[in-house]
Structure formats: C-alpha cells, structure tokens
Scaffold this motif. Structure first.
Motif, mmCIF file in Angstrom:
data_model
loop_
_atom_site.group_PDB
_atom_site.id
_atom_site.type_symbol
_atom_site.label_atom_id
_atom_site.label_comp_id
_atom_site.label_asym_id
_atom_site.label_seq_id
_atom_site.Cartn_x
_atom_site.Cartn_y
_atom_site.Cartn_z
ATOM 1 N N ILE A 123 38.001 50.347 43.048
ATOM 2 C CA ILE A 123 37.387 48.995 42.999
ATOM 3 C C ILE A 123 36.721 48.832 41.616
ATOM 4 N N ILE B 248 32.976 50.045 40.714
ATOM 5 C CA ILE B 248 32.653 51.066 41.388
ATOM 6 C C ILE B 248 33.448 52.278 41.065
ATOM 7 N N LEU C 125 46.856 44.982 45.915
ATOM 8 C CA LEU C 125 46.194 44.672 44.735
ATOM 9 C C LEU C 125 45.791 43.176 44.744
ATOM 10 N N ALA C 126 44.248 43.129 44.857
ATOM 11 C CA ALA C 126 43.440 41.896 44.863
ATOM 12 C C ALA C 126 43.121 41.792 43.233
ATOM 13 N N ILE C 127 43.779 40.563 42.661
ATOM 14 C CA ILE C 127 43.887 40.571 41.217
ATOM 15 C C ILE C 127 42.521 39.529 41.299
ATOM 16 N N ARG D 244 40.659 36.151 39.416
ATOM 17 C CA ARG D 244 41.132 34.945 38.780
ATOM 18 C C ARG D 244 40.990 35.298 37.002
ATOM 19 N N THR E 32 41.905 38.082 35.643
ATOM 20 C CA THR E 32 42.810 39.356 35.243
ATOM 21 C C THR E 32 44.050 38.433 34.463
ATOM 22 N N ALA F 22 46.467 39.675 46.721
ATOM 23 C CA ALA F 22 45.614 38.686 46.910
ATOM 24 C C ALA F 22 44.955 38.180 45.627
ATOM 25 N N LEU F 23 44.489 37.043 45.666
ATOM 26 C CA LEU F 23 43.853 36.316 44.494
ATOM 27 C C LEU F 23 42.251 36.437 44.858
ATOM 28 N N VAL F 24 41.279 37.054 43.936
ATOM 29 C CA VAL F 24 39.874 36.802 44.362
ATOM 30 C C VAL F 24 39.284 36.538 43.317
ATOM 31 N N PRO F 25 37.862 35.737 43.498
ATOM 32 C CA PRO F 25 37.290 35.136 42.316
ATOM 33 C C PRO F 25 36.594 36.232 41.662
ATOM 34 N N ASP F 26 36.276 37.353 41.935
ATOM 35 C CA ASP F 26 35.436 38.386 41.185
ATOM 36 C C ASP F 26 36.240 39.683 40.786
ATOM 37 N N ARG F 27 35.790 40.793 41.591
ATOM 38 C CA ARG F 27 36.154 41.939 41.194
ATOM 39 C C ARG F 27 37.730 42.449 41.845
ATOM 40 N N ALA G 205 40.438 44.687 43.326
ATOM 41 C CA ALA G 205 40.348 45.873 44.166
ATOM 42 C C ALA G 205 41.579 46.274 44.506
#
Lengths: 340, 340
Positions: free
Chosen positions: A54, A57, A95-97, A99, A101, A130-135, A137
């Motif tokens: 992550i 982390i 993979l959660a990318i 926005r 990235t 998945a697409l995530v707003p921040d970090r 994972a």
C-alpha cells in the motif's frame, strides 16, 4: 492504534485462528504460517499466499520507482512460497489505481512485476482492478506447489536445533535509509559499491525460492521462515510457532559491510541486521545431526550459523564479551506504526 | 480519469493480456474471464479469483453494516466461481484496516464473511493485514475446483444460442437507492416486503454456485458470466469474449416488482434491471437444441429467457411495440466514476 482495536499482529492472528471455521478437510496448514497449504493433487500440495503493498505504508512514490514497486509487490509473495520450500507457479494481481496514477506508472509497475514473474517461471493469470481517489493499493496472490509432506513450516524447531540465516541482513533497510538521504551523502568512490548493493537489495530483492526448495528437498531444515519483518521479529514468530526460545550471537549475525565507520557505526550495523526487514533472506533451523550437511554457501549465497534453539521461550542475544541481553522484536508489525 | 491513463476497463484488460507472459503450460484460462483456470490435479481444474472491496468505492460505512461488508466482499469472489460452474473450496482475506476502524467493526466483518464461507463450505486459510491512515481495503481470494474440461467461460456463445438469466435483476441497485433514502420513503405496509427484499439483495446477496454447477454438470450452457456489473455491461463482456452480438427483449428482462408505480416508475424498473449491478445472478447462453432441457426454475430461482445471440456484434434492445434501440453498456466499469 485506538485501544478498542487489536494491539498487535500476533493478537489479531490468534483471534482470526480462534474464529476461523474448524472444518479442515484438505487444509493442511491454515492461518498463521507464511502461506496456506492445501492437498489438491495426489503427491503435491498447493501453497496459497497473498501480500498487500500500500502506497505510503509499503512504498513511497517519492522514493520507489514504479518498476521497483511491481518487483517488490511480487517478491513479498514469492518469498512466502520460498519460506515453505515450494515452487511458485501462478499469480493474481489486484490493483487499486489512484486517479493520480499515470498510464506510464502502471506500465512500469507491470514491467517490474512481469520481469520477476518471468525469472521465477510464474504466470500472471488474473486479478482485479479498481480506481480510488487517493493511495494505490496492491494485493499479489501467489499459488505454488510443494511435494506432499515436504513443506517447511515455522513450527518445527526443537531445542538443540542450530539456527542459520542466508545472505546479509539489514541491507534492504540500509538501502531505504540511503534512498531517504539519511546516509552515504559523504560517500566516496569506495563507498559506491556498498551503496549500490544496499539500494538494489531494497528496490529489487531476490526471493530465495531455490534455497527453500534445496532445504525442503534434502530434508535439512526443521523450521523455516523468510526474514520479511526483521530478524528479531521473524525469529520471534518462528520460536512462538515452535514453542521454543533461542540464543543468537551478536558477532555471528551477517551485518551490512561499510567501507568505514564514518559511513556506518558498528551499533547501527547491528540494529539494521536485527530489526531491518524486507531482506527476504531465509531463517531456518537444522537438527544437530544434520548440521554438517549444511553447505557454507548455496548458489553463491552464504549460509551463516547464528545461534541455537533453546527450551526456555526467551530470545537472548549473546555479546562477544560473554554478557547477554534479552532480544525484543523490533521489526515490522502490521498493526503498529508504519515505517512509511 | 486523466487522459494519460487507461480509458476503460476493457482497454486495460486488453493491454494486460498483451503484456502478460505467453508461457501457458498448465494455465487453461488466464486474464479476461471471471476467474483463472489451472490444471493441477488429474481430472480437476483449479479456479482462482480475487475481488477488491474498497471503502467509498464498493461500500460506504454510513450505509453498509460491517457484517454486510464481509458478506459482500466474499460473495463477489464466490460468484466468480459460480460463473465458471465450479465449487468454492478455500479463501484468503487481505484486509487493510483503517486507524479509525474499531475492533467491533473487524469482528462483525469477519462474522459476516465467515457465515457465508460456512454456508458454501469454503475455508478461510490465510491472508494478509495492514494498517492504513484512511480507507479500508479488502481483497478476497477464492480457490475453487471444477471437473477438468467442464468450466464454463464467457467465450462459448454462438449465433442462435438462446440467452437466459436467473432470478431478478436490479434488486440490489434498488436496495442501494433505498439505503440512500432515494426511494420508498412514502412506502406503505404493502411496500414493506419489496423494500426488505431489495435491501437483503443488496446487503446479503447469494452467489449462485449451485446453479453454476448444474449448468456445467449437465453441459447445458455454451457461455456463462455472473451479473456483477449490470446486465448491459456483463452481456457486452460475454458477447465481446465470444465475438458475437445479442438481441434482448425489454419485456423479457426480470425487473424489480413494485406495489405501485408511485413507488417505482416502469422506466426506472427497466434502467435498474439493465444497468444495476451486484445482483450476482447468472447470465448464460444455451444452444437451441438444448433449450428444452432448461428448467423454468432451479431450486426456487426462476430462469428467464431474455433473448438470442446474433452474428452481428451489436447489442440491441427490442421494445414491445416492435421498435428497437442499441443497448449501450451502462453498468459498472472499474475505470470510470465510482458509484460510491
């Protein structure tokens, strides 16, 4: 960590084992070791392991190039397979990318991951995105194999067994310090080699799958774990699983070399080797009658004798002057503060 | 989504397949279907699948009780096993807990997950944990089995095959709307039943593993996918994998029932059924000569005939008045804006 949650990783894992369904069936080994062990095919057992990486982390975009992030994310899981004495076969990548990235980051990430997968004959067979707003994972799952009954667990160490570790410890943690600019700034020409070695050990660690297979194939080791969280922590894991303690010699631990004490103090070298994680070397115990069969080096990687398993459940560090002190786990605990 | 990244999930998956190592060996089916398929044991193939559940993307703490979060995180992966016609056996759970997460939340999460695992004879064998500053991230990996050669893929649909779907579509999306307070506020006594049904469909969906096994065991279906992203999107996935198109009848699609049009407009019911995801029903195609073998219902779940596979690669929606319009995928794309 708020008081109402779990205080440490061992407490969480113990709770998980308590609440897990008791049906075992073809489950040979469940929660608590490096990986799970399943009987699926005749003569072979399946190894399943998964590792989170992550942003913020386990890696920092400012320090870790995406190629190294991909390499390290897979190396963590491959090392778990090595720690069971198995052969990695297949991997899934979740993979959660973020926005933020870039496509270039994703391409470099997979370039690093696929190169290591290719080296270890591991095929990426799927995953999720998945697409995530921040970090960012990442979760990498590796599926491996081991001949039935040959898998090496954490729990097999017995009093009198000798403790060995492969390669050099603390090199990855030193690499991280150098990346952060906390060392080696005054490094001259003769320092360049160890600087490069430490950086490579941190960014592109090599899982010891061949060594793990050698130990399980020859039936040499009674217990095996990979040094992912630091020697002090992983030795504590191995001893807790085996219900034993250990004495290890300060002088015997393979520490990062430095051209001069100006570059790295002796006490820092010891702290790095004891508590620095992510070296992905193997820590294993050998019954006394088999010790003579342990080679000095395996495929160029030295195997160091560092101590002995003891019946008392304490971990003790023996100094060169004959004094000793209790060794407290000082490595990585997933439930304590991140190294970030 | 910034322009330099991938525009859509199909584009990303196509790129992944291009760059993936070409070594296949015992890999029967890799990236792009519901799950990966591996030949490990004689007579059996192993199914591996993984699904991310991320706070704010796949669930909201304000709407989803932790028990439902655990249930839904596992249900997603179990449904992928159902979509291959397999039997789930083992699961790994990777959990990145936020610092804000209470112990009670974690306990409830595992209670929901373990209850569903128990119902499906699936044993939780391991996982990984991390502590993160912000949002909770969960990755659930399920390992299942299917008799060799029996797995149902997305790619087997042929022109002339008839299209079927199980259960009711759009119920989960309706449940989410009700949870958000966007519907049913004026609901009277007679509305309570459908309100409860929609809420349960959203919070505690049932993966259709038995139906998947029935279809693969009898050799009835030529292609199979689970409706996780919405009918319009998952039908497009199935058609793209098979290189075909489809005509479906507006009137034939099973839509959420409502006590009156005051509660739910007819056009809303259709939109929910076409584009609402997370129903985890099964969408499958059947060769014409086998259509008579498809029962009207399987274990109480109705199986609806909704259309036919066509040689032209377009998806068309046929209205009751004989007109038709192009059906655009309007469901969930992991690379577009989150439903959150």
């Amino acid at each position: 960590m708020p008081a109402q949650t779990f205080k440490s990783e061992p407490e969480f894992v113990a709770w998980l084992r308590r609440i897990a369904p008791t049906r075992r069936g073809r489950l040979r080994l469940g929660i608590g070791d490096d990986a799970a062990l399943l009987a699926v095919a005749r003569g072979q057992e399946l190894i399943l392991t998964t590792d989170l990486s992550i942003e913020g982390i386990h890696f920092l975009p400012s320090l870790h190039p995406p190629r190294a992030v991909g390499h390290r994310a897979l190396a963590r899981s491959l090392s778990d397979i090595a720690a069971m004495g198995g052969t990695p076969r297949f991997a899934l990548v979740s993979l959660a990318i973020s926005r933020r990235t870039s496509r270039r980051w994703v391409e470099e990430f997979y370039a690093g991951l696929n190169r290591l997968a290719g080296q270890f004959g591991t095929v990426i067979v799927g995953g999720d995105t998945a697409l995530v707003p921040d970090r960012i994972a990442i979760d990498v799952i590796v599926c491996g194999e081991v001949p039935a009954g040959r898998a090496l667990r954490r729990s097999g160490a017995r009093p009198g067994d000798q403790i060995f570790v492969s390669g050099c410890l603390g090199l990855s943690a030193l690499g991280l310090e150098l990346l952060r600019g906390q060392g080696g700034t005054r490094a001259g020409r003769r320092s360049r080699r160890w600087t490069a070695e430490a950086l490579c050990a941190h960014l592109y660690p090599t899982p010891q799958c061949e060594l793990g297979r050698f130990l399980s194939g020859r039936g040499l080791a009674s217990a095996l774990i990979d040094v992912s969280d630091g020697l002090s922590t992983d030795l504590a894991h191995l001893c807790a699983a085996s219900g034993v303690g250990a004495w290890i010699g300060e002088e015997l631990i393979p520490k990062p070399a430095a051209p001069s004490t100006r570059d790295l103090q002796e006490s820092d070298r010891l702290a790095l080797a004891l508590h620095g994680g992510e070296d992905y070397q193997l820590l294993f115990t050998v019954p006394r009658r088999k010790v003579r069969q342990v080679p000095r080096a395996f495929q160029g990687i030295p195997l160091h004798w560092i101590g002995v398993i003891w019946v008392s459940k304490r971990l003790e560090l023996l100094r060169a002057d004959g004094t000793h002190r209790r060794l407290e786990p000082g490595g990585w605990d997933h439930f304590r503060s991140p190294k970030g």
